[in-house]
Write a protein that holds these residues in place. Structure first.
Motif, short mmCIF file in Angstrom:
data_model
loop_
_atom_site.label_atom_id
_atom_site.label_comp_id
_atom_site.label_asym_id
_atom_site.label_seq_id
_atom_site.Cartn_x
_atom_site.Cartn_y
_atom_site.Cartn_z
N ASN A 220 0.81 -1.22 0.00
CA ASN A 220 0.00 0.00 0.00
C ASN A 220 0.85 1.27 0.00
O ASN A 220 0.32 2.36 -0.20
CB ASN A 220 -0.94 0.01 1.21
CG ASN A 220 -2.02 -1.04 1.11
OD1 ASN A 220 -2.53 -1.31 0.03
ND2 ASN A 220 -2.36 -1.66 2.23
N LEU A 221 2.15 1.13 0.27
CA LEU A 221 3.06 2.28 0.25
C LEU A 221 3.97 2.27 -0.99
O LEU A 221 4.87 3.09 -1.08
CB LEU A 221 3.93 2.29 1.51
CG LEU A 221 3.21 2.58 2.83
CD1 LEU A 221 4.16 2.38 4.00
CD2 LEU A 221 2.64 3.99 2.84
N ALA A 222 3.72 1.35 -1.91
CA ALA A 222 4.58 1.23 -3.09
C ALA A 222 4.50 2.47 -3.95
O ALA A 222 3.41 2.97 -4.26
CB ALA A 222 4.18 0.00 -3.90
N THR A 223 5.65 3.00 -4.34
CA THR A 223 5.73 4.12 -5.27
C THR A 223 5.68 3.57 -6.70
O THR A 223 5.78 2.35 -6.90
CB THR A 223 7.03 4.90 -5.03
OG1 THR A 223 8.14 4.00 -5.07
CG2 THR A 223 7.00 5.59 -3.67
N PRO A 224 5.50 4.42 -7.71
CA PRO A 224 5.33 3.90 -9.07
C PRO A 224 6.39 2.91 -9.55
O PRO A 224 6.03 1.85 -10.07
CB PRO A 224 5.32 5.18 -9.92
CG PRO A 224 4.73 6.20 -9.02
CD PRO A 224 5.26 5.86 -7.64
N PRO A 225 7.70 3.19 -9.40
CA PRO A 225 8.67 2.19 -9.88
C PRO A 225 8.56 0.85 -9.16
O PRO A 225 8.70 -0.20 -9.78
CB PRO A 225 10.03 2.85 -9.60
CG PRO A 225 9.74 4.30 -9.50
CD PRO A 225 8.37 4.40 -8.90
N ARG A 226 8.28 0.89 -7.85
CA ARG A 226 8.15 -0.37 -7.14
C ARG A 226 6.85 -1.08 -7.52
O ARG A 226 6.78 -2.30 -7.54
CB ARG A 226 8.18 -0.14 -5.64
CG ARG A 226 8.19 -1.47 -4.93
CD ARG A 226 8.54 -1.40 -3.50
NE ARG A 226 8.61 -2.73 -2.97
CZ ARG A 226 8.48 -3.05 -1.70
NH1 ARG A 226 8.29 -2.10 -0.84
NH2 ARG A 226 8.56 -4.29 -1.30
N GLY A 227 5.81 -0.31 -7.81
CA GLY A 227 4.55 -0.92 -8.24
C GLY A 227 4.70 -1.70 -9.52
O GLY A 227 4.02 -2.72 -9.72
N ILE A 228 5.62 -1.25 -10.39
CA ILE A 228 5.87 -1.97 -11.65
C ILE A 228 6.34 -3.40 -11.37
O ILE A 228 6.05 -4.33 -12.13
CB ILE A 228 6.91 -1.22 -12.50
CG1 ILE A 228 6.31 0.08 -13.05
CG2 ILE A 228 7.41 -2.07 -13.64
CD1 ILE A 228 5.22 -0.12 -14.07
N LEU A 229 7.06 -3.59 -10.27
CA LEU A 229 7.58 -4.92 -9.95
C LEU A 229 6.47 -5.93 -9.70
O LEU A 229 6.69 -7.14 -9.83
CB LEU A 229 8.50 -4.85 -8.72
CG LEU A 229 9.76 -4.00 -8.85
CD1 LEU A 229 10.56 -4.04 -7.56
CD2 LEU A 229 10.61 -4.46 -10.02
N TYR A 230 5.29 -5.47 -9.33
CA TYR A 230 4.19 -6.40 -9.05
C TYR A 230 3.60 -7.00 -10.32
O TYR A 230 2.75 -7.88 -10.25
CB TYR A 230 3.10 -5.69 -8.25
CG TYR A 230 3.54 -5.35 -6.84
CD1 TYR A 230 3.81 -6.35 -5.92
CD2 TYR A 230 3.71 -4.02 -6.45
CE1 TYR A 230 4.23 -6.03 -4.63
CE2 TYR A 230 4.13 -3.70 -5.17
CZ TYR A 230 4.38 -4.71 -4.27
OH TYR A 230 4.80 -4.40 -2.99
N PHE A 231 4.05 -6.52 -11.49
CA PHE A 231 3.63 -7.14 -12.74
C PHE A 231 4.48 -8.36 -13.07
O PHE A 231 4.17 -9.09 -14.00
CB PHE A 231 3.73 -6.13 -13.90
CG PHE A 231 2.62 -5.14 -13.93
CD1 PHE A 231 1.45 -5.41 -14.62
CD2 PHE A 231 2.73 -3.93 -13.26
CE1 PHE A 231 0.41 -4.49 -14.64
CE2 PHE A 231 1.70 -3.00 -13.29
CZ PHE A 231 0.54 -3.29 -13.98
N ARG A 232 5.52 -8.57 -12.32
CA ARG A 232 6.41 -9.70 -12.58
C ARG A 232 5.91 -10.93 -11.84
O ARG A 232 5.48 -10.86 -10.70
CB ARG A 232 7.84 -9.37 -12.15
CG ARG A 232 8.43 -8.16 -12.85
CD ARG A 232 9.82 -7.85 -12.36
NE ARG A 232 10.73 -8.95 -12.63
CZ ARG A 232 12.01 -8.97 -12.25
NH1 ARG A 232 12.51 -7.94 -11.56
NH2 ARG A 232 12.78 -9.99 -12.52
#
Length: 276
Positions: A220-232
């Motif tokens: 819930n605190l993920a910033t945009p670049p870190r959020g991209i990692l959740y697509f992996r």
């Protein structure tokens, strides 16, 4: 002579175009993949334009992971950092540029030296300190390490050093305090520099993956670049279409912000200059 000048200009323009294409090509390819259907993404032929627009990639990007939440987190973090950086950098820069006190040269030299120290060197001590303070996995953990900004102090100091000191002397005669002079006179004059600094600051921290990956574990605190990692996904691999669509959505705010502020950005860099 005119022919030589014309050839020189054509050569310069050609090099600028080639440089621009080299910089823009990855961005254009990202946009192309974001709109391509899955079967065309892994095609053996290179085709920039898709045969049909696949809006499903953007639907998946917005539904499979919480991209709006990542954008909100990114906005909170970069704006929080920017506000505190300006709040501290402008008075410091004003003091270094317009006030006379012992140790001013030494402090400015230390500020320049701080520009040479990468953040990664201080990341571990900061992480340990935040762990002891119990503020990891909070917005404060993402904001506080970047509040002290040597670059901001340097940029504002160079700008304010060009303002005639008589202007501030007149303000003191009128009864303004030093704090009022900073925020009512110095800061409005330094708005072009503030715009340039804001572009640098927002871009750097919007794209930062290193510190958010260390300081937070809460999705819930993920910033945009870190959020991209959740697509992996370790089993199914990357879903390239939605991944590129999410990357386009995350990149768009920076592009729009720069286009809106480009005039003041270049003005701030030009007038901030290198004058001591």
């Amino acid at each position: 002579m005119r022919l030589g000048t014309l050839l020189g200009r054509c050569l310069s323009l050609g090099l600028l175009v080639l440089g621009a294409l080299a910089v823009l090509l990855p961005f254009l390819w990202m946009i192309s993949l974001a709109f391509k259907p899955q079967d065309e993404i892994f095609s053996a032929t290179v085709q920039l334009l898709p045969s049909r627009i696949e809006w499903a990639n953007f639907v998946k990007a917005l539904t499979e992971t919480d991209v709006p939440r990542y954008l909100f987190n990114g906005a909170v973090v970069v704006l929080g950092i920017l506000v505190f950086q300006i709040l501290f950098a402008v008075p410091c820069a004003y003091a270094l540029a317009q006030r006379r006190f012992k140790g001013r040269t030494v402090i400015f030299a230390l500020t320049l030296a701080a520009l040479l120290v990468p953040f990664h060197v201080t990341a571990i001590p900061i992480f340990l300190g935040f762990a002891q303070a119990g503020i990891l996995n909070t917005y404060w953990a993402l904001i506080l390490p970047f509040v002290p900004t040597a670059f901001g102090i340097f940029l504002f100091r160079q700008f304010l050093a060009q303002v005639p000191s008589e202007l501030f002397d007149a303000a003191r005669v009128d009864g303004l305090s030093e704090t009022e002079i900073v925020w009512r006179i110095a800061f409005p004059l330094a708005l072009p520099a503030a715009t340039a600094f804001a572009i640098f600051s927002i871009t750097a921290h919007w794209n930062d993956l290193f510190w958010p990956l260390i300081a937070t574990t809460d999705p819930n605190l993920a910033t945009p670049p870190r959020g991209i990692l959740y697509f992996r996904d370790e089993e199914s691999g990357d879903d390239v279409g939605p991944l590129m669509a999410a990357a386009a959505l995350i990149t768009a705010p920076l592009v729009i912000a720069f286009l809106l502020a480009q005039r003041k950005f270049t003005q701030g860099l030009a007038t901030g200059g290198l004058k001591g």
